[in-house]
Design an enzyme around this catalytic site. Structure first.
Site, PDB file in Angstrom:
ATOM      1  N   GLU A 281     -16.555 -56.707 -17.190  1.00  0.00           N
ATOM      2  CA  GLU A 281     -15.188 -56.960 -17.046  1.00  0.00           C
ATOM      3  C   GLU A 281     -14.627 -58.254 -17.369  1.00  0.00           C
ATOM      4  OE1 GLU A 281     -13.399 -53.986 -14.487  1.00  0.00           O
ATOM      5  OE2 GLU A 281     -12.323 -55.548 -13.345  1.00  0.00           O
ATOM      6  N   GLU A 284     -14.645 -58.414 -21.085  1.00  0.00           N
ATOM      7  CA  GLU A 284     -13.523 -57.967 -21.751  1.00  0.00           C
ATOM      8  C   GLU A 284     -12.155 -58.652 -21.597  1.00  0.00           C
ATOM      9  OE1 GLU A 284     -12.866 -53.980 -19.405  1.00  0.00           O
ATOM     10  OE2 GLU A 284     -11.617 -53.516 -21.097  1.00  0.00           O
ATOM     11  N   CYS A 301     -12.591 -50.021 -11.063  1.00  0.00           N
ATOM     12  CA  CYS A 301     -13.530 -49.751 -10.046  1.00  0.00           C
ATOM     13  C   CYS A 301     -13.279 -48.489  -9.133  1.00  0.00           C
ATOM     14  CB  CYS A 301     -14.037 -50.657  -9.389  1.00  0.00           C
ATOM     15  SG  CYS A 301     -14.505 -52.219 -10.096  1.00  0.00           S
ATOM     16  N   SER A 321      -9.147 -51.420 -17.642  1.00  0.00           N
ATOM     17  CA  SER A 321     -10.543 -52.041 -18.174  1.00  0.00           C
ATOM     18  C   SER A 321     -11.490 -50.575 -18.505  1.00  0.00           C
ATOM     19  CB  SER A 321     -11.277 -52.656 -16.903  1.00  0.00           C
ATOM     20  OG  SER A 321     -12.697 -52.820 -17.439  1.00  0.00           O
ATOM     21  N   LYS A 360     -15.118 -40.703  -5.324  1.00  0.00           N
ATOM     22  CA  LYS A 360     -16.293 -40.858  -5.826  1.00  0.00           C
ATOM     23  C   LYS A 360     -16.838 -39.456  -6.494  1.00  0.00           C
ATOM     24  CE  LYS A 360     -16.648 -45.516  -6.472  1.00  0.00           C
ATOM     25  NZ  LYS A 360     -16.588 -46.095  -7.787  1.00  0.00           N
ATOM     26  N   GLU A 363     -15.345 -38.521  -9.624  1.00  0.00           N
ATOM     27  CA  GLU A 363     -15.296 -39.459 -10.526  1.00  0.00           C
ATOM     28  C   GLU A 363     -16.938 -39.106 -11.196  1.00  0.00           C
ATOM     29  OE1 GLU A 363     -15.503 -44.022 -10.607  1.00  0.00           O
ATOM     30  OE2 GLU A 363     -17.700 -43.285 -10.654  1.00  0.00           O
ATOM     31  N   GLU A 368     -17.112 -37.635 -18.857  1.00  0.00           N
ATOM     32  CA  GLU A 368     -17.583 -38.839 -19.770  1.00  0.00           C
ATOM     33  C   GLU A 368     -18.559 -39.449 -18.864  1.00  0.00           C
ATOM     34  OE1 GLU A 368     -14.637 -37.811 -18.711  1.00  0.00           O
ATOM     35  OE2 GLU A 368     -13.566 -39.426 -17.775  1.00  0.00           O
ATOM     36  N   CYS A 505     -11.985 -50.763  -0.451  1.00  0.00           N
ATOM     37  CA  CYS A 505     -13.058 -49.708  -0.010  1.00  0.00           C
ATOM     38  C   CYS A 505     -13.407 -49.474   1.580  1.00  0.00           C
ATOM     39  CB  CYS A 505     -14.306 -49.950  -1.006  1.00  0.00           C
ATOM     40  SG  CYS A 505     -13.846 -50.028  -2.611  1.00  0.00           S
TER      41      CYS A 505
END
Lengths: 584, 162
Positions: A281, A284, A301, A321, A360, A363, A368, A505
């Protein structure tokens, strides 16, 4: 500060002006029971558990919202009050499906606890209608069973006030009132982003995560499988609460020991892939800055945040990102780099991910999120499920030793551990980006400006002739404010960190449920974050690019950050979504 | 509550009228209720398609609109039929067995209180006293009053409007 002095059960107490009776009682060490009250987000005085007597007033008052006043005399446990609260509980129970032996919240249910404290003798004293509700298990992460709902509306407040989404609310009226979605649609067809804040807000067992404990035990005991586990930074700041420890207890060492004893073949740490995320990141970010890419760059994230952005700000998808979350990166590395290194067929690897997060669970099922045709991760457990596994396996928390993680994917830095708190990803990225830009060692790695719990934090850094303007927020209602400011041109920034859950989190939807009686007086976000910042301080390596395991994976496998292989394994893409009309 | 899906027949003109009304009202405090009332005036009811228009145009969660629509009796989630059946469940009619009339109509048409048939020919509701207690039990179809009703006569009455 202006103060007022009043008497709670005959004891004089001085509190700030503007305090409620509930707060004044707390200051006098008197606990008034509550069910619906959640500080700042659900102050509705609806459940009537907190009723108190106030001298001179014939009516009982709801302490949670009743302003304390100078000279007031409050009585919190007269026979009249106790009888009233008992009746309130009996009435709630009359319409509550009482399967307390098998309920997921048994032992940690706020209603159950109050019933015990108030000496409910007959839970069926009043026979209510107990209507049948369809159990909604449509969403990837959770189940709603309204037959246990007590209509406190704490979930609605979490969804609407904290997160600014409002995909659930109170429908119908009177006895027909129920919490649900528009036209009673399944949650999966709404704009729910799977953050699970409703689950941690629920005082009873009406909302709970989908449980994968049995599947994980089965995988562990399948000899043909090589079962790996990764555990997110914030889990170590919450897990001990599942074993009755106070909020803010560090569980890192015992957690590793517990995973080893549960039988995982290797005990790894998401800290490794958090460091990897920073490498990718930060690269990037610098690339976008130098080559005129889309700015501000926004962190990726938090899967709840990602789905929120896809749904509510699809025009800002180019700002996200492209980095997979640390969970996704870990699975991708485990089933490629690690598998090759160890000579294991990636098909035989079962990747278990323990997360403070329910999003999650959504996710890892995104199409993908794969590596060479295999899912990056195979099971995602919440901190709560992890706690249940430990109890099920009979591990004695107090007797567990403190152990380390396995190498090489169990190695992480202080920069990685703070990923679990709001501002942590930004700080970790800054530690690396600044050193890459200047080529010199940072004199001080602590970026205090981006820490803390202020809704939106901004900071500007001058680095090697470059001005880097950053903004950090958490909680999606706050994210909305920040993004609207950016879109309106009121705030110019280059790099933004967003975490879906308020405080990050550490306060994720998969973390241990903390009773409102604690939550209303202790900031669990701050207490849990302290654990992570202490672990960062205590780590000899506090910058992601100095993690030797990270250096090794780039030298021997990935090449450079942002390389072709890194892109294939560690980066992802996003899908624009709609707020409404997903039911067409 | 499972609601049956009846095809939405809203037109572009109706949507334009609603959007114009929203533009006029959006800055008023508590604009949502009057907007919902206006929408019902335009469409006759508030199906999910109409709630979606309001949600998108006003940037309010659609669930909030649905919550209000199901809280207040003044809002309809189903359209009104070509013929509106109203069965009196007021005291006099009720003691003379009007609930049985209501239930029979409900059974024959397959719709409940506030419901509308798929072909939009009939909608059904109950009311409280039409001032004809001497004729109890009473039902109305549009402006026609049917007195001293029995469940057995329901089929014959409905057939007149089929």
């Amino acid at each position: 500060m202006d103060t007022i002095t009043l008497k709670i059960d005959g004891i004089e107490v001085t509190v700030p002006k503007g305090s409620t009776v509930l707060e004044a009682a707390h200051a006098a060490a008197v606990k008034i029971p509550t069910l619906c009250f959640l500080k700042e987000i659900n102050e509705i005085g609806a459940c009537r558990m907190c009723l108190v007597e106030i001298k001179g007033s014939p009516k009982l008052a709801a302490a949670c919202v009743f302003p304390a006043a100078d000279g007031m005399e409050v009585f919190t446990s007269t026979p009249r009050i106790l009888a009233n609260r008992k009746k309130t509980l009996e009435l709630i129970l009359s319409n509550h499906r009482k399967e307390c032996l098998s309920c997921v919240r048994s032992g940690n249910c706020e209603l159950q606890k109050l019933c015990r404290e108030y000496g409910i003798e007959d839970e069926n004293y009043y026979a209510g209608a107990n209507p049948e509700f369809r159990i909604d298990d449509s969403a990837a992460h959770m189940v709603r069973d309204n037959s246990k709902c007590i209509l406190c509306r704490r979930c609605v407040a979490a969804c609407t006030v904290s997160q600014g989404i409002g995909c659930i609310g109170a429908n119908e009226r009177g006895f027909d009132t129920n919490i649900g979605s528009v036209f009673d649609l399944p949650l999966a067809e709404t704009s729910c982003i799977h953050c699970g804040q409703c689950i941690t807000a629920c005082p009873v067992g009406a909302i709970y995560e989908k449980d994968s404990v049995d599947d994980v035990f089965a995988a562990i005991h399948d000899p043909s499988k090589h079962v790996l586990v990764q555990v997110a930074p914030a889990v170590r700041a919450g897990l001990a609460e599942e074993f009755g420890k106070p909020v803010g207890t560090d569980a890192q060492g015992k957690m590793a020991a517990a995973m080893r004893r549960l039988g995982f073949d290797k005990v790894f740490d998401t800290l490794f892939s958090a460091d990897l995320t920073i490498m990718e990141e930060a690269t990037e970010f610098l690339d976008r800055v130098k080559n005129g890419g889309t700015l501000p760059l926004i962190t990726s994230c938090s899967p709840g945040w990602i789905k929120f952005c896809e749904t509510y700000y699809p025009d800002m998808i180019p700002n996200l990102s492209t980095c997979k979350s640390p969970q996704g990166m870990f699975g991708a590395v485990a089933k490629s780099y690690y598998a090759e290194k160890e000579g294991i067929d990636p098909k035989d690897i079962v990747m278990v991910s323990i997360m403070p997060c329910t999003a999650k669970k959504f996710e890892y099922q995104r199409p993908e999120m794969n590596v060479n045709g295999l899912r990056d991760n195979d099971y995602v457990l919440t901190t709560r499920e992890f706690g249940r596994m430990i109890k099920l396996a009979g591990l004695d928390w107090d007797m567990l030793p403190e152990e380390d993680f396995d190498l090489p994917l169990g190695l992480g830095t202080g920069a990685a551990v703070i990923f679990g708190a709001t501002g942590g990803v930004m700080e970790a990225a800054l530690r690396t980006a600044v050193e890459v830009l200047t080529g010199e060692e940072l004199p001080n790695v602590d970026f205090e400006d981006v820490r803390g719990l202020k809704d939106i934090r901004t900071a500007t850094y001058e680095v090697a002739g470059l001005t880097v303007r950053v903004a950090v927020t958490s909680g999606l209602a706050n994210a909305r404010k920040l993004l609207d400011m950016v879109k309106a041109g009121e705030l110019e920034v280059d790099f933004i960190e967003v975490m879906a859950c308020p405080g990050g989190c550490v306060n994720g939807g998969g973390q241990p449920q903390v009773h409102a009686s604690v939550r209303n007086f202790v900031d669990i976000r701050a207490e849990r974050a302290k654990v992570l910042y202490a672990l960062d301080q205590g780590n000899a390596i506090r910058k992601s690019h100095e993690n030797p395991a990270i250096k090794e994976i780039y030298e021997t496998y990935l090449g450079e950050p942002g390389s072709h292989l890194a892109h294939k394994l560690l980066h992802t893409e996003y899908t624009p979504r709609k707020i409404n009309g997903n039911w067409d | 509550m499972e609601t049956k899906k009846i095809a939405f027949l809203g037109t572009a003109e109706q949507e334009a009228e609603l959007l114009a009304a929203i533009d006029d009202m959006r800055n008023l405090p508590g604009a949502l209720m009057p907007v919902m009332q206006k929408a019902q005036e335009i469409y006759g009811y508030l199906p999910i398609e109409v709630q979606e228009i309001i949600s998108d145009a006003m940037d309010v969660p659609i669930e909030k609109i649905y919550g209000i629509a199901t809280f207040y009796a003044q809002f309809n989630l189903e359209p009104k039929g070509k013929h509106q059946i109203s069965v009196c469940l007021g005291t006099a009619c009720y003691v003379k067995g009007s609930q049985l009339i209501f239930d029979e109509i409900s059974k024959q048409l397959g719709i409940g209180e506030g419901g509308c048939t798929d072909d939009r020919n009939f909608s059904l509701s109950s009311c409280r006293c039409v001032g004809a207690c001497g004729l109890a039990p009473v039902m109305l179809v549009d402006d026609d009053v049917y007195s001293q009703m029995t469940p057995g006569r329901v089929e014959e009455v409905l057939a007149k409007y089929a």
